[in-house]
Scaffold this motif. Structure first.
Motif, short mmCIF file in Angstrom:
data_model
loop_
_atom_site.label_atom_id
_atom_site.label_comp_id
_atom_site.label_asym_id
_atom_site.label_seq_id
_atom_site.Cartn_x
_atom_site.Cartn_y
_atom_site.Cartn_z
N ALA A 65 -5.68 -89.90 -70.69
CA ALA A 65 -5.14 -90.25 -72.02
C ALA A 65 -5.28 -91.74 -72.30
O ALA A 65 -5.53 -92.16 -73.44
CB ALA A 65 -3.68 -89.82 -72.11
N THR A 66 -5.11 -92.57 -71.26
CA THR A 66 -5.23 -94.01 -71.46
C THR A 66 -6.66 -94.39 -71.86
O THR A 66 -6.87 -95.27 -72.69
CB THR A 66 -4.83 -94.78 -70.18
OG1 THR A 66 -5.59 -94.26 -69.06
CG2 THR A 66 -3.36 -94.63 -69.89
N ARG A 67 -7.64 -93.72 -71.27
CA ARG A 67 -9.03 -93.96 -71.62
C ARG A 67 -9.31 -93.49 -73.04
O ARG A 67 -10.03 -94.15 -73.80
CB ARG A 67 -9.94 -93.24 -70.62
CG ARG A 67 -11.43 -93.34 -70.93
CD ARG A 67 -11.98 -94.75 -70.78
NE ARG A 67 -13.39 -94.81 -71.12
CZ ARG A 67 -14.37 -94.54 -70.26
NH1 ARG A 67 -14.09 -94.19 -69.01
NH2 ARG A 67 -15.63 -94.64 -70.63
N PHE A 89 -8.01 -96.10 -75.54
CA PHE A 89 -8.87 -97.28 -75.70
C PHE A 89 -10.15 -96.91 -76.44
O PHE A 89 -10.64 -97.68 -77.28
CB PHE A 89 -9.21 -97.89 -74.34
CG PHE A 89 -9.88 -99.23 -74.44
CD1 PHE A 89 -9.12 -100.39 -74.57
CD2 PHE A 89 -11.26 -99.33 -74.44
CE1 PHE A 89 -9.74 -101.63 -74.69
CE2 PHE A 89 -11.89 -100.57 -74.55
CZ PHE A 89 -11.11 -101.73 -74.67
N THR A 90 -10.70 -95.72 -76.16
CA THR A 90 -11.92 -95.28 -76.85
C THR A 90 -11.68 -95.14 -78.35
O THR A 90 -12.52 -95.53 -79.17
CB THR A 90 -12.41 -93.94 -76.26
OG1 THR A 90 -12.68 -94.11 -74.87
CG2 THR A 90 -13.66 -93.46 -76.97
N LEU A 91 -10.53 -94.58 -78.72
CA LEU A 91 -10.20 -94.46 -80.14
C LEU A 91 -10.10 -95.82 -80.80
O LEU A 91 -10.61 -96.03 -81.92
CB LEU A 91 -8.87 -93.70 -80.30
CG LEU A 91 -8.90 -92.20 -80.04
CD1 LEU A 91 -7.49 -91.64 -79.96
CD2 LEU A 91 -9.69 -91.49 -81.14
N ALA A 138 -10.52 -103.55 -79.79
CA ALA A 138 -9.59 -102.60 -79.16
C ALA A 138 -8.56 -103.32 -78.30
O ALA A 138 -7.37 -102.98 -78.31
CB ALA A 138 -10.37 -101.59 -78.33
N ALA A 139 -9.02 -104.32 -77.56
CA ALA A 139 -8.11 -105.07 -76.68
C ALA A 139 -7.05 -105.79 -77.49
O ALA A 139 -5.86 -105.79 -77.14
CB ALA A 139 -8.91 -106.06 -75.84
N GLU A 140 -7.45 -106.40 -78.61
CA GLU A 140 -6.49 -107.13 -79.43
C GLU A 140 -5.55 -106.18 -80.17
O GLU A 140 -4.38 -106.48 -80.37
CB GLU A 140 -7.24 -108.01 -80.44
CG GLU A 140 -6.35 -108.82 -81.37
CD GLU A 140 -5.45 -109.82 -80.65
OE1 GLU A 140 -4.42 -110.22 -81.23
OE2 GLU A 140 -5.78 -110.21 -79.50
N LEU A 141 -6.06 -105.01 -80.56
CA LEU A 141 -5.23 -104.02 -81.25
C LEU A 141 -4.14 -103.47 -80.32
O LEU A 141 -2.97 -103.38 -80.69
CB LEU A 141 -6.09 -102.87 -81.77
CG LEU A 141 -5.36 -101.72 -82.45
CD1 LEU A 141 -4.70 -102.20 -83.74
CD2 LEU A 141 -6.32 -100.57 -82.73
N LEU A 142 -4.53 -103.12 -79.10
CA LEU A 142 -3.59 -102.51 -78.15
C LEU A 142 -2.78 -103.53 -77.36
O LEU A 142 -1.65 -103.23 -76.95
CB LEU A 142 -4.36 -101.61 -77.18
CG LEU A 142 -5.15 -100.46 -77.80
CD1 LEU A 142 -5.91 -99.70 -76.71
CD2 LEU A 142 -4.23 -99.51 -78.56
#
Length: 263
Positions: free
Chosen positions: A6-8, A11-13, A54-58
């Motif tokens: 789920a964690t992957r 991040f993919t989303l 993605a990194a900045e969003l999460l």
């Protein structure tokens, strides 16, 4: 893909959302006027941009910095906090931390006795071991803190290499005289230009790296950088000499004050 963790998936989303939201990503990959080599390069750039999105969003940079201010003494606890709060994998969290944290911080992820991943923050002067090598818990001999985070896939060793340093300049010799003695005592020849040039090249590189940080240029920062840069097995004879610290301190002092070696 529901078969991946789920964690992957999360991040993919976020990554794919980046491709949708970043304006210049739409339709660029299928443009046939580019050669394959150009396409490969452009594709890599776009993928990196989507990863950064993605990194900045999460894991927003300001949020990570606020967590770091509360966990400076235990980077492993900081790692755990990011994994749990952002609901991302341990690897993604580790990569994000080295993007945000200050210089001289390193992580080594170990699976069994082999190194699986490594990472270091920008402008870190210390060398890092190679992926696939056996983990040596004594690879770093100079650090402010070391802690471990046990995840499902690896043991993450976090090192804060900003060691505490007490400046010592109580000696009338110059750094060049001290280095000449160290080489004479250990290598056996004070005219050995290969050792002299190698050591001076390494310490000059360390000084240049610290100087490029702009707001972090100090004698102590230079000392830490030089020691981290010289932390190599082939230079162990330097570390073992009684005048090693004095050489580093004198050299850092001259770098900081712009003093050149007298001929």
């Amino acid at each position: 893909n529901t078969s991946i963790p789920a964690t992957r998936q999360r991040f993919t989303l976020a990554h794919e959302l980046g491709h949708i939201i970043i304006p210049w990503h739409t339709g660029t990959i299928v443009d046939e006027i580019f050669t394959q080599g150009t396409l490969d390069r452009q594709y890599s750039i776009l993928e990196e941009e989507a990863n950064n999105f993605a990194a900045e969003l999460l894991m927003p940079e300001a949020w990570v910095e606020s967590l770091y201010s509360d966990n400076k003494d235990s980077l492993s606890e900081l790692h755990r906090a990011v994994v749990n709060a952002a609901n991302v994998s341990d690897q993604v969290a580790a990569i994000r931390l080295i993007q945000v944290l200050p210089p001289e911080i390193v992580f080594i992820a170990v699976n069994g006795d082999k190194i699986k991943y490594i990472g270091k923050t920008e402008a870190t002067t210390a060398p890092v071991p190679k992926i696939g090598e056996s983990f040596d818990n004594h690879f770093y001999t100079l650090f402010r803190a070391h802690s471990t985070y046990l995840s499902n896939s690896a043991v993450y060793h976090w090192y804060d290499l900003n060691a505490v340093v007490e400046l010592n300049l109580d000696d009338c010799r110059t750094w060049s005289e001290i280095l000449a003695r160290i080489i004479r005592d250990t290598v056996g020849n004070d005219a050995n230009k290969k050792h002299w040039m190698s050591i001076n090249g390494i310490v000059s590189s360390a000084n240049a790296t610290v100087k490029s940080r702009n707001d972090d240029y100090s004698i102590i920062a230079i000392i830490i950088a030089i020691k981290n840069k010289l932390n190599r097995k082939e230079l162990q004879y330097l570390w073992c000499h009684e005048d090693f610290n004095l050489f580093v301190h004198k050299r850092a002092y001259d770098f900081y004050h712009g003093i050149k070696k007298k001929k």
